[in-house]
Design a protein around this motif. Structure first.
Motif, short mmCIF file in Angstrom:
data_model
loop_
_atom_site.label_atom_id
_atom_site.label_comp_id
_atom_site.label_asym_id
_atom_site.label_seq_id
_atom_site.Cartn_x
_atom_site.Cartn_y
_atom_site.Cartn_z
N ASP A 190 0.80 -1.22 0.00
CA ASP A 190 0.00 0.00 0.00
C ASP A 190 0.84 1.28 0.00
OD1 ASP A 190 0.97 0.13 2.60
OD2 ASP A 190 -1.00 -0.09 3.56
N GLY A 191 2.17 1.16 -0.01
CA GLY A 191 3.07 2.30 -0.07
C GLY A 191 3.23 3.06 1.23
N LYS A 192 2.66 2.56 2.33
CA LYS A 192 2.72 3.29 3.59
C LYS A 192 3.92 2.92 4.46
CE LYS A 192 -2.23 4.06 3.75
NZ LYS A 192 -3.47 3.88 4.50
N GLU A 193 4.72 1.99 3.97
CA GLU A 193 5.90 1.57 4.72
C GLU A 193 6.96 1.10 3.73
OE1 GLU A 193 5.96 -0.35 9.09
OE2 GLU A 193 5.11 -1.65 7.56
N LEU A 194 8.22 1.30 4.13
CA LEU A 194 9.35 0.85 3.34
C LEU A 194 10.19 -0.06 4.22
CD1 LEU A 194 10.42 1.48 0.47
CD2 LEU A 194 11.87 3.20 1.50
N TYR A 195 10.61 -1.19 3.67
CA TYR A 195 11.46 -2.14 4.39
C TYR A 195 12.86 -2.07 3.80
CZ TYR A 195 6.83 -3.92 5.44
OH TYR A 195 5.52 -4.01 5.82
N TYR A 196 13.87 -2.23 4.62
CA TYR A 196 15.24 -2.28 4.11
C TYR A 196 16.10 -3.11 5.05
CZ TYR A 196 16.67 1.43 7.41
OH TYR A 196 16.93 2.16 8.54
N LEU A 197 17.26 -3.48 4.56
CA LEU A 197 18.20 -4.29 5.32
C LEU A 197 19.26 -3.38 5.93
CD1 LEU A 197 18.80 -7.23 6.06
CD2 LEU A 197 20.26 -7.34 4.04
N ALA A 198 19.39 -3.40 7.27
CA ALA A 198 20.41 -2.62 7.97
C ALA A 198 21.75 -3.36 7.87
CB ALA A 198 20.01 -2.42 9.43
N PRO A 199 22.87 -2.64 8.04
CA PRO A 199 24.19 -3.29 7.92
C PRO A 199 24.38 -4.50 8.82
CG PRO A 199 24.45 -0.92 7.95
CD PRO A 199 23.00 -1.20 8.25
N GLY A 200 23.80 -4.54 10.00
CA GLY A 200 23.96 -5.67 10.91
C GLY A 200 23.09 -6.87 10.57
N GLY A 201 22.21 -6.73 9.58
CA GLY A 201 21.36 -7.84 9.17
C GLY A 201 19.91 -7.73 9.61
N ASP A 202 19.56 -6.66 10.33
CA ASP A 202 18.16 -6.48 10.74
C ASP A 202 17.33 -5.98 9.57
OD1 ASP A 202 18.52 -7.23 13.39
OD2 ASP A 202 18.88 -5.19 14.08
N LEU A 203 16.14 -6.55 9.42
CA LEU A 203 15.18 -6.02 8.47
C LEU A 203 14.45 -4.89 9.18
CD1 LEU A 203 13.97 -6.38 5.62
CD2 LEU A 203 12.14 -7.67 6.70
N MET A 204 14.50 -3.71 8.59
CA MET A 204 13.94 -2.50 9.19
C MET A 204 12.63 -2.13 8.50
SD MET A 204 16.37 -1.99 11.35
CE MET A 204 16.16 -0.36 12.02
N ALA A 205 11.73 -1.49 9.23
CA ALA A 205 10.48 -0.96 8.68
C ALA A 205 10.42 0.52 8.99
CB ALA A 205 9.28 -1.67 9.29
N VAL A 206 10.05 1.33 8.00
CA VAL A 206 9.96 2.77 8.16
C VAL A 206 8.60 3.23 7.64
CG1 VAL A 206 10.93 5.00 7.48
CG2 VAL A 206 12.43 3.05 7.80
N PRO A 207 7.79 3.88 8.49
CA PRO A 207 6.53 4.43 7.99
C PRO A 207 6.80 5.59 7.04
CG PRO A 207 6.78 4.89 10.34
CD PRO A 207 7.97 4.09 9.92
N VAL A 208 6.07 5.63 5.93
CA VAL A 208 6.25 6.66 4.92
C VAL A 208 4.89 7.18 4.48
CG1 VAL A 208 7.15 7.16 2.61
CG2 VAL A 208 8.36 5.55 4.06
N LYS A 209 4.76 8.49 4.42
CA LYS A 209 3.56 9.10 3.86
C LYS A 209 4.01 9.89 2.65
CE LYS A 209 -0.43 11.93 4.91
NZ LYS A 209 -1.09 12.80 5.91
N LEU A 210 3.66 9.40 1.47
CA LEU A 210 4.11 10.02 0.23
C LEU A 210 3.22 11.19 -0.12
CD1 LEU A 210 4.79 6.78 -1.81
CD2 LEU A 210 6.44 8.22 -0.62
N ALA A 211 3.81 12.36 -0.12
CA ALA A 211 3.09 13.58 -0.47
C ALA A 211 4.07 14.54 -1.12
CB ALA A 211 2.48 14.22 0.78
N ALA A 212 3.69 15.07 -2.28
CA ALA A 212 4.55 16.04 -2.95
C ALA A 212 4.40 17.38 -2.26
CB ALA A 212 4.15 16.15 -4.42
N PRO A 213 5.43 18.17 -2.17
CA PRO A 213 6.77 17.90 -2.69
C PRO A 213 7.68 17.19 -1.69
CG PRO A 213 6.71 20.15 -1.90
CD PRO A 213 5.32 19.56 -1.69
N LYS A 214 7.21 17.02 -0.44
CA LYS A 214 8.08 16.39 0.56
C LYS A 214 7.33 15.31 1.32
CE LYS A 214 11.25 17.44 4.27
NZ LYS A 214 11.90 18.44 5.08
N PRO A 215 7.84 14.08 1.30
CA PRO A 215 7.19 13.00 2.03
C PRO A 215 7.47 13.07 3.53
CG PRO A 215 9.21 12.20 1.08
CD PRO A 215 9.06 13.63 0.62
N GLU A 216 6.63 12.43 4.31
CA GLU A 216 6.88 12.27 5.75
C GLU A 216 7.52 10.90 5.94
OE1 GLU A 216 3.43 12.95 8.19
OE2 GLU A 216 2.77 14.59 6.87
N ILE A 217 8.70 10.88 6.54
CA ILE A 217 9.43 9.64 6.76
C ILE A 217 9.58 9.45 8.26
CG2 ILE A 217 11.59 8.40 6.35
CD1 ILE A 217 11.89 10.22 3.83
#
Length: 174
Positions: free
Chosen positions: A126-153
């Motif tokens: 649904d685009g409301k969260e972004l997942y990524y891999l941290a250097p230590g191996g943790d899978l991270m979740a970040v809430p994101v609100k996509l709005a032009a011109p600046k998103p809320e992260i």
């Protein structure tokens, strides 16, 4: 495929009957990361003569490309947001891999998502969260609100650890 001796982007029907066809022609290696939801473009990384991977938007079926990132830094792991207006990607512009999002509007600004290193970002459906891999191996979740011109992260939080193999620049471990 590297069938021509260099990695290039090809399209093939899923039944595998036809041999597929090359989309555009790069002078160096090209790797595909994602298709747009409207199937009119793909996100690719292309190797520059200087040895850096830059992120480009590849028009489908024409093959024309539009650069999305600076050729002075590596950029890979590109993915379109579910709404098609943004991309996420990994770049080493700060001297180490970090996750960014960027608007696809002309002159779209980029915004850091990770702060202590990160790679391999993937959007929640649904685009409301972004997942990524941290250097230590943790899978991270970040809430994101996509709005032009600046998103809320929002602030990243660890979900669980992944035992990812080394050398993730050209692949996703999850």
């Amino acid at each position: 495929s590297s069938r021509s001796g260099m990695f290039q982007v090809h399209a093939q029907d899923p039944d595998g009957v036809d041999p597929g066809k090359k989309i555009g022609q790069g002078a160096t290696h090209r790797l595909a990361w994602d298709w747009s939801s409207d199937k009119t473009s793909a996100l690719i990384s292309e190797l520059t003569p200087a040895g850096k991977w830059i992120l480009r938007r590849l028009a489908i079926p024409g093959g024309e490309t539009t650069p999305l990132t600076d050729a002075a830094f590596n950029a890979y792991h590109g993915q379109f947001s579910p709404d098609g207006g943004w991309i996420s990607f990994t770049s080493d512009r700060k001297g180490r891999d970090e996750v960014y999002i960027q608007s696809l509007q002309p002159g779209g600004e980029r915004f850091a998502v990770s702060a202590d290193g990160g790679s391999c970002a993937r959007w929640r459906a649904d685009g409301k969260e972004l997942y990524y891999l941290a250097p230590g191996g943790d899978l991270m979740a970040v809430p994101v609100k996509l709005a032009a011109p600046k998103p809320e992260i929002g602030a990243p939080s660890a979900l669980f650890r992944i035992n990812a193999p080394p050398g993730l620049n050209l692949a996703f471990p999850y």
